[in-house]
Design a protein around this motif. Sequence first.
Motif, short mmCIF file in Angstrom:
data_model
loop_
_atom_site.label_atom_id
_atom_site.label_comp_id
_atom_site.label_asym_id
_atom_site.label_seq_id
_atom_site.Cartn_x
_atom_site.Cartn_y
_atom_site.Cartn_z
N TYR A 63 -3.12 -28.62 -40.91
CA TYR A 63 -2.01 -29.56 -42.10
C TYR A 63 -2.79 -31.37 -40.85
CZ TYR A 63 1.86 -28.01 -44.11
OH TYR A 63 2.77 -27.48 -45.32
N SER A 64 -3.00 -32.72 -41.58
CA SER A 64 -3.33 -33.11 -40.68
C SER A 64 -2.35 -33.76 -40.70
CB SER A 64 -3.83 -34.41 -41.67
OG SER A 64 -2.71 -34.75 -43.01
N GLU A 65 -2.52 -35.15 -39.49
CA GLU A 65 -1.06 -35.43 -38.81
C GLU A 65 0.44 -36.38 -39.94
OE1 GLU A 65 -0.28 -38.97 -35.61
OE2 GLU A 65 -2.04 -38.61 -35.99
N GLU A 66 -0.69 -37.06 -40.95
CA GLU A 66 -0.18 -37.54 -42.55
C GLU A 66 0.88 -36.57 -42.74
OE1 GLU A 66 -3.49 -37.92 -42.06
OE2 GLU A 66 -3.01 -40.29 -41.34
N ASP A 67 0.21 -35.35 -43.05
CA ASP A 67 1.31 -34.03 -44.24
C ASP A 67 2.28 -33.86 -43.29
OD1 ASP A 67 -0.94 -34.00 -45.98
OD2 ASP A 67 -1.88 -32.68 -44.97
N GLU A 69 4.04 -35.53 -40.88
CA GLU A 69 4.90 -36.58 -41.28
C GLU A 69 6.06 -36.50 -42.52
OE1 GLU A 69 2.47 -40.17 -40.10
OE2 GLU A 69 2.91 -39.75 -38.17
N HIS A 70 4.70 -36.35 -44.00
CA HIS A 70 5.46 -36.66 -44.77
C HIS A 70 6.36 -35.26 -44.65
CE1 HIS A 70 5.75 -34.86 -48.70
NE2 HIS A 70 5.92 -36.31 -49.80
N ASP A 71 6.25 -34.00 -44.53
CA ASP A 71 7.26 -32.79 -44.63
C ASP A 71 8.52 -32.90 -44.16
OD1 ASP A 71 5.37 -31.56 -46.15
OD2 ASP A 71 4.63 -29.94 -44.48
N ARG A 73 9.31 -35.77 -43.05
CA ARG A 73 10.30 -37.35 -43.81
C ARG A 73 11.41 -36.97 -44.96
NH1 ARG A 73 6.25 -40.37 -43.11
NH2 ARG A 73 5.54 -39.56 -45.27
#
Length: 78
Positions: A63-67, A69-71, A73
């Motif tokens: 998982y990327s950091e963005e993934d 953070e999205h999860d 949210r």
Amino acid sequence: MKTLTIELPDNLEIEEFEAKMLFAGQLYEKGKVTLGQATAIVGISKRAFMEIMGRFGFSVFNYSEEDIEHDIRVAPGR
């Protein structure tokens, strides 16, 4: 499957298994190969690969950091 030949310095003390793990782990972590493809490169089971990855500094979870953070949210209850 492609065959890749790599010439390494004679003074580099690395076993074939370690080199394959480093290569396959890096490809897996970057999302270039699937877990199944990574295990085929090394020649071990998926379970063994997942258990050994941490010893080589890789995460099973790509998982990327963005993934992440999205999860967080969109998680229920937030």
